[in-house]
Design a protein around this motif. Sequence first.
Motif, PDB file in Angstrom:
ATOM      1  N   SER A 531      11.462  -2.867   5.902  1.00 34.03           N
ATOM      2  CA  SER A 531      10.929  -2.282   7.133  1.00 34.03           C
ATOM      3  C   SER A 531      10.138  -1.045   6.774  1.00 34.03           C
ATOM      4  CB  SER A 531      12.078  -1.902   8.054  1.00 34.03           C
ATOM      5  OG  SER A 531      12.967  -1.058   7.353  1.00 34.03           O
ATOM      6  N   THR A 534       6.384   2.706  11.098  1.00 34.60           N
ATOM      7  CA  THR A 534       4.995   3.114  11.272  1.00 34.60           C
ATOM      8  C   THR A 534       4.944   4.505  11.850  1.00 34.60           C
ATOM      9  OG1 THR A 534       5.132   1.886  13.275  1.00 34.60           O
ATOM     10  CG2 THR A 534       3.829   0.902  11.496  1.00 34.60           C
ATOM     11  N   ARG A1138      -6.785   3.611  -3.821  1.00 32.41           N
ATOM     12  CA  ARG A1138      -7.804   3.361  -4.843  1.00 32.41           C
ATOM     13  C   ARG A1138      -7.165   2.926  -6.167  1.00 32.41           C
ATOM     14  NH1 ARG A1138     -10.895   2.732  -1.449  1.00 32.41           N
ATOM     15  NH2 ARG A1138     -12.463   4.175  -0.656  1.00 32.41           N
ATOM     16  N   GLN A1141      -5.995  -0.561  -5.925  1.00 29.94           N
ATOM     17  CA  GLN A1141      -7.152  -1.453  -5.985  1.00 29.94           C
ATOM     18  C   GLN A1141      -7.664  -1.573  -7.412  1.00 29.94           C
ATOM     19  OE1 GLN A1141      -9.715   0.367  -3.109  1.00 29.94           O
ATOM     20  NE2 GLN A1141      -8.848  -0.807  -1.399  1.00 29.94           N
ATOM     21  N   SER A1169       0.004   1.156   4.199  1.00 30.85           N
ATOM     22  CA  SER A1169       0.359  -0.188   4.610  1.00 30.85           C
ATOM     23  C   SER A1169       0.907  -0.948   3.401  1.00 30.85           C
ATOM     24  CB  SER A1169      -0.884  -0.899   5.138  1.00 30.85           C
ATOM     25  OG  SER A1169      -0.664  -2.274   5.114  1.00 30.85           O
ATOM     26  N   MET A1171       0.516  -3.864   2.909  1.00 33.05           N
ATOM     27  CA  MET A1171      -0.483  -4.847   2.514  1.00 33.05           C
ATOM     28  C   MET A1171      -1.353  -4.347   1.376  1.00 33.05           C
ATOM     29  SD  MET A1171       0.345  -7.346   4.211  1.00 33.05           S
ATOM     30  CE  MET A1171      -0.972  -8.476   3.768  1.00 33.05           C
ATOM     31  N   VAL A1172      -1.448  -3.030   1.220  1.00 32.65           N
ATOM     32  CA  VAL A1172      -2.221  -2.491   0.108  1.00 32.65           C
ATOM     33  C   VAL A1172      -1.679  -3.074  -1.197  1.00 32.65           C
ATOM     34  CG1 VAL A1172      -2.775  -0.415  -1.190  1.00 32.65           C
ATOM     35  CG2 VAL A1172      -2.733  -0.347   1.291  1.00 32.65           C
ATOM     36  N   ASN A1175      -1.886  -7.273  -1.095  1.00 30.13           N
ATOM     37  CA  ASN A1175      -3.230  -7.806  -1.281  1.00 30.13           C
ATOM     38  C   ASN A1175      -3.718  -7.599  -2.702  1.00 30.13           C
ATOM     39  OD1 ASN A1175      -3.616  -8.855   1.243  1.00 30.13           O
ATOM     40  ND2 ASN A1175      -4.515  -6.980   2.070  1.00 30.13           N
ATOM     41  N   HIS A1206       3.017 -12.171  10.378  1.00 34.82           N
ATOM     42  CA  HIS A1206       1.834 -12.971  10.701  1.00 34.82           C
ATOM     43  C   HIS A1206       0.737 -12.163  11.367  1.00 34.82           C
ATOM     44  CE1 HIS A1206       4.672 -13.585  14.018  1.00 34.82           C
ATOM     45  NE2 HIS A1206       3.609 -13.395  14.745  1.00 34.82           N
ATOM     46  N   THR A1207       0.936 -10.878  11.492  1.00 34.67           N
ATOM     47  CA  THR A1207      -0.194 -10.066  11.926  1.00 34.67           C
ATOM     48  C   THR A1207      -0.817  -9.319  10.755  1.00 34.67           C
ATOM     49  OG1 THR A1207       1.219  -8.204  12.353  1.00 34.67           O
ATOM     50  CG2 THR A1207       0.838  -9.700  14.185  1.00 34.67           C
ATOM     51  N   SER A1208      -0.262  -9.498   9.567  1.00 33.74           N
ATOM     52  CA  SER A1208      -0.809  -8.791   8.418  1.00 33.74           C
ATOM     53  C   SER A1208      -2.154  -9.374   8.017  1.00 33.74           C
ATOM     54  CB  SER A1208       0.144  -8.901   7.234  1.00 33.74           C
ATOM     55  OG  SER A1208       1.409  -8.447   7.607  1.00 33.74           O
ATOM     56  N   SER A1209      -3.046  -8.476   7.713  1.00 33.97           N
ATOM     57  CA  SER A1209      -4.398  -8.935   7.398  1.00 33.97           C
ATOM     58  C   SER A1209      -4.574  -9.127   5.888  1.00 33.97           C
ATOM     59  CB  SER A1209      -5.396  -7.905   7.887  1.00 33.97           C
ATOM     60  OG  SER A1209      -6.642  -8.142   7.283  1.00 33.97           O
ATOM     61  N   PHE A1212      -8.966  -8.336   3.094  1.00 38.86           N
ATOM     62  CA  PHE A1212      -9.403  -7.669   1.875  1.00 38.86           C
ATOM     63  C   PHE A1212      -9.458  -8.636   0.697  1.00 38.86           C
ATOM     64  CE2 PHE A1212      -8.454  -4.980  -1.866  1.00 38.86           C
ATOM     65  CZ  PHE A1212      -9.555  -4.147  -1.799  1.00 38.86           C
ATOM     66  N   ARG A1244      -3.692 -16.037  11.469  1.00 37.55           N
ATOM     67  CA  ARG A1244      -4.318 -14.810  10.980  1.00 37.55           C
ATOM     68  C   ARG A1244      -5.154 -15.015   9.711  1.00 37.55           C
ATOM     69  NH1 ARG A1244      -4.706  -9.154  12.434  1.00 37.55           N
ATOM     70  NH2 ARG A1244      -6.286  -8.604  10.926  1.00 37.55           N
TER      71      ARG A1244
END
Lengths: 1391, 100
Positions: A531, A534, A1138, A1141, A1169, A1171-1172, A1175, A1206-1209, A1212, A1244
């Motif tokens: 969890s 946010t 960064r 990435q 996030s 997701m960083v 992804n 399922h809302t995660s994008s 990228f 998504r």
Amino acid sequence: FGLNMAALLRSARVLRFSPSPLLYVPGAAKYGPPRSGLYCGAVGARAIRVSARVLAWPCASLRQYGVAPQQQGVSKDEASIGLRTKQAQQFDWALAKLDSSVRRTGRVTKTLLLRIFHDICRTGYPSGNQALLLLRSCGSLLPEMPLAERTELAHRIWDKLQELGASYDASHYNALLKVYLQNEHKFSPTDFLAKMEEASVPANRVTYQRLIAAYCQEGDIEGASKILGFMKSKDLPITEAVFNSLVSGHAHAGDMGSAEGILSVMKGAGIEPGPDTYLALLSAYAEKGDIAKIKLTLETVDNTDTSLMDRDLMQVVFSLAKAGYEQHVPEVVERMRHERGYVPDAMNLCLSLITQGREDTALTVLKTFPSLQVESENGEVPDLGNFFLRHCVNMEKPAEKLIKYSRELKDAKLHSGPLQFTLYCAVEANKTRLAMELMTDMKAEGLPIRPHFFWPLLTHHQRDKNIPGILEVLRGMQQLEVMPDVETYSNYVVPAFPNMDAARAALQVKRGLIVAALIYINMSFCSLTVSSPTFPATDLSVFRGSLISGFKRLISKSVWSFSLFPAENVAYFLYNLIDSMTEGEVQAKEEKLRQYFAQLKSLNVFIPVTIYRGIRNILDAYHVPELIKDVITLVDSKESISTAEGRFVVLETRLAELRAEGKPVSAVLKQLIQALCAEEKLERALEIKAQFEQDMVVGAYAVLINLCSRHDNADEAMNLKRELARKDSHVALDATKYLALVRVLSKHGRLEEAIDMLKEMKEKDVVLNDSVVTQLFHVLNAAAMKGDVATVQRLQDTTFALGLVKPTANLCSPLISAHLESGNYSGALEAAMECHQQYNQLPRIHDIICGLVEKGEMETLQKAMDFISQERGEMTMLYDLFFAFMQTRRYKEARKIIETPGLRARPGRLQWFAEKCIANNQMEALENMVDVTEKLFECDRDEMYHYLLRLCQESNDWRKAEAVWTKMQEENVIPREKTLRLLANILKSSGQVVPFDVPEAWYEEDKPKSAEFLLKEKSLVPNETPTDYQLRLVTLCKRGKGKEAFNLLKDADKKGVVLGPAPYDGVIRSLLAAGSLEDAMAVREIAISHIPGFKLSDMASSLLIITQVKRNEVKDAMAHLKTMLQLDQVPSQLAITRLVQGLGSHGDVHGIEEVEGLVKALGTSLNLSRMVFLNNTVLAHIKNGDVDRAVESLETLYTQGGDTAHTSSVAFVFRKVIEENNDAALDKLSAMAERLANHFALYRPATDLFMQYLEAGRVEEAKFMLQRCAAIAEQREILLSYMTKAAQEPGQVNKIKTMKELVPDFVDKETLYSYLMKCYGLDKDLASAKALHDQVQQEGMQPDELFLKRLAVLYRDAGEAAPFQEPPESFKFYAEKLREKTKAQTASADD
Amino acid sequence: MAASSKKVFEVFVSKIPWTVASKEMKEYFGQFGQIKKCLLPFDKETGFHRGFCWIGYSTDEGLQNALQKDPHIIEGSRIQVQRNRKAFLGRKATKEEDDS
């Protein structure tokens, strides 16, 4: 009169202020000011009272604006964000935080203060008022902290901020003094003065006052006298505050006689002893435990004009308790009146008592709290005293005491579960021993003890990997016979051990339990349900308001400071100038504008006809048509006259020809008449009309009628009107022309005909839009100005009765004006009351009341007050009366009103009066208002002083401005940045030295030249001190001139000048922001050579990481991150992103995991996030050629990730893969997206992919994707947000269009068009915008104002006149309006 | 989002006192019908639960029984019980785009 007024005041005040219990107070003379916020724990600092309102001001609006539900852009490059923007935002944020705390509770917690302190340090460059804000909070606003600790904290803040480059002025030193006094800190006033002198900060009146107070606190009358003598020699006024200090001073010196004597000395000096004086005396008695004298003094006070507030009595309670006379406390407590704000004040009293070891007294006070909530229907007990118990726990009070207090609270039915709550506090604060004792007691009472009670204790030890601590808690559980369950082991015990074996060995528990725990842990890892709380994104508040007003000021000034524009630009400038002024401004400055036009004329400046028309339209709309003739003189006469004349001739000739040929002439006739009317040629137009009477069409009549009306020719206008009616009785004029007729008719006393016109408007359904309503007002007002009550009344009643317009206060006001004009105040009041009965409007009530006060018409005034009070409420009535007294300079009466118990600040109304004062240059009234509202509940003091400074600026009075600044220090107001800037500007423009550090406005980008100039000048000064260098370096860095700063620094280094850490760090950041890694490292070397322990600041380190990643030096970046964390520094969100990435693009899966672990250990403050990481891990797999792993981890996320997954994008990932043309990976990812969509109804990823195709311009693939997965079209929210985002940057319009082609119904047309218009606006594409406007009209839609505003600006920028009237308000206004509308719609749709 | 048609009989409970854990919740809500699910999330950082809980019944009857009672008092504290609204999915849907 004075007497009468006093009587009225009393009746007004004792009036039915009924809902408030405040009036049930004996004695009619008690109009003490209500206080907000806290008990001034000015513990012992008898004469010093602190006002919490210093911090309690309503914050500048934090709203961000834009269109509809726009998405907030994800973080931009840190380097590109102006540092000053950040500073301003941060101050606002910190302020909002502290403010809301003080507002709610009257205090600040240590944690909050430290957090803000840390945050301010982290960004570097703390501003002057940030420093002030922090320092001010280190005194009595921290009742939960022991006095010595508070002072220590103040010193820490002082030193740290100084090191970071904050510069201190008198306000800071004075704030520090205040903190000393509040914290009873012993210090040497002489040393303090010496320190100020050393820093070249001149002491001021407030400094001396506080030093006197400091001496007095120690009972050092001699020291106080020395300073007093000094003040006298400097001719500084000796205020009440000084005398109050002396009262305490004598008392502390043991000389009560002299202390009492001060009061008569004061009277002798013409100063009435105020509440603070009596409080000083009372506190002195309290310290001696002299309850008889206390009572006597309280009675004395009752017989004076002053009154003491609850919080004053609280201070007496505090003094009693502290001196050990707790037995007298109840006698004082029972005198409290439970005024507004009693509870927070009393809470702070309790907290201070507890902190200073008087918790028994605190409980006595607590028990007198009025119970806030009435017991609910089922007899629930409200939980009173949580704060009391919690603070006792924090202050380590013994368990027996807490258990005793809990019993008392429970027995008194004040709290339903005090023991449980105390336990909660104990486990939360990691007080294992206390918790054990409490639970032992609870168990004996038969209350249940459960395993999860111990979990919070375990979390503390788990975090510290404190195995003995864990074992201690487990032993405690055993003692209390509570069996640890699987969850206890798996979540809170085992994770503290390095491995399972160690755990098992240490715990000696059954193997089964551990295994179970293991399984449990594994499960939770698998399911990936980490969890992440946010956090609300920090408000990106920008000082929009002040920006706009800043520009305004700029513009209005440049009118008078005559321009050196090249002549050809003047015309356009003129248009823009007038366009940017409001109606009110133009009206107010009509004469100045006229002079300005004349000046232009004398300079032979000409303007083209087109511009003239534009200006004429604005002036018309602003109801100052009188200025038009002044502008017309500027029109190039050859151009206008010749063309106009030429046109007349052409048209007349044509007309004659047509007639000769026997052809229809109507069209040309109309053109000619219109042309003549446009040039105001009435006579000639009428002649033409006479010649061609039978060919006149409606349009021609209409313009003629209008022109006649304007030329005040009622007869001709009515003739024409009748003629027109004969020709066609159904035809209707437009509303403006009717009203022009009404105006001219009523002006000439032809009231009945005017009324007929109004009736005809109704019959013919003529619509009145907003601008026509304004015209109607002017019609009415014109009659009112002549004092013609009957006419106004008739016209007004008729319009309203016919329902032509809705009654508004504005439309009702001319009637009142008519009465006032003829000096009939009671008539005006009657009329206003009538308006209220009929239309619920109360027009010009302020003017009426002022008139009544002025004239002394007591009875009527009483009537007005009764009426307002009944209809609009007591508060409104009091404000009305207050402003009337202010306006008529009856300040004493005004003060009485504002001191009415229960009155609170109404910012809107105060602003109204302040603006009035500023506009009319009424310094005295404004000063008095600021003065009398000092203690008004919830009054925004900074705002009030800002009004004052604005007027100082208007009147160019720097002396007054400087006095205002001192006054602010005395009142402990922390100025907002805009206030400081304003003050600095006033001083600067009068050539004065600014005695403080000016926060720079981030938007003043147009000024760097002068700054550079200054720098150059400075560099000519030969002897350069480190301070000089520092200043110049900081300035260069702020301007983003890293290279120059670097050179300067090298220069300094060569000369052997050593600087502090802050400037080095600043230069490093500046260089890094520009990507100059080597130079930055060179600076670091220089810094290290001078300052052995030098390390980069958080921000510099983050920038370094970003730069390293940018240069592909990912390993170095990683190493630096670790160093940072070791040094306890916090990297920025962007740096982590960064870096991750960078690792991803290197295929370093392991590295990403490592960073994720490090960041997690850091706590959750980064708002990153998840997701960083995910992804980029996926990308790393792809980079390593392991696409299957990539697909697998994404699928796991979506299928097992729980609710949020399922809302995660993953946009990228798609974007990167598309960019790299990795088709093999793309195929597999695309297949995965389809699979998720078709098998799991998870759309998504497919939608993300679809949009990335669009983004990359691969429309065919997007189309294909859509065909295979039609549900994408239903993801409207995502598609919509894509559009919103696209519309934020130029050149994106085609994406939106493509989207529309592919998914025709993803958005309603209205929204789509408004975004398209936004894009065209960004692209400056007038042609497309025009086409869109046509299309909108063809489709019969009503474009909203924002749409039109954008279009109008496009027209304007292209130098074309828009074919419609530009909506007059700002973009912001319409955007807000639209948003409100959308909100309302969604809200109603939700119902 | 595709509408899931599977029926759930859930209540959302809030204002739960900190002294109560899943076991007590199940005991209390068990009186209205058979419980299929009880989710009382704990914050592992602090060791306290978050004050709210989802209770899933296996039948509509259990759900209705629970909803009908008012007030719900557990260990002396009044707790709030309401039908579990359709989740807030998608509200934050657009937050995590880009720059991930």
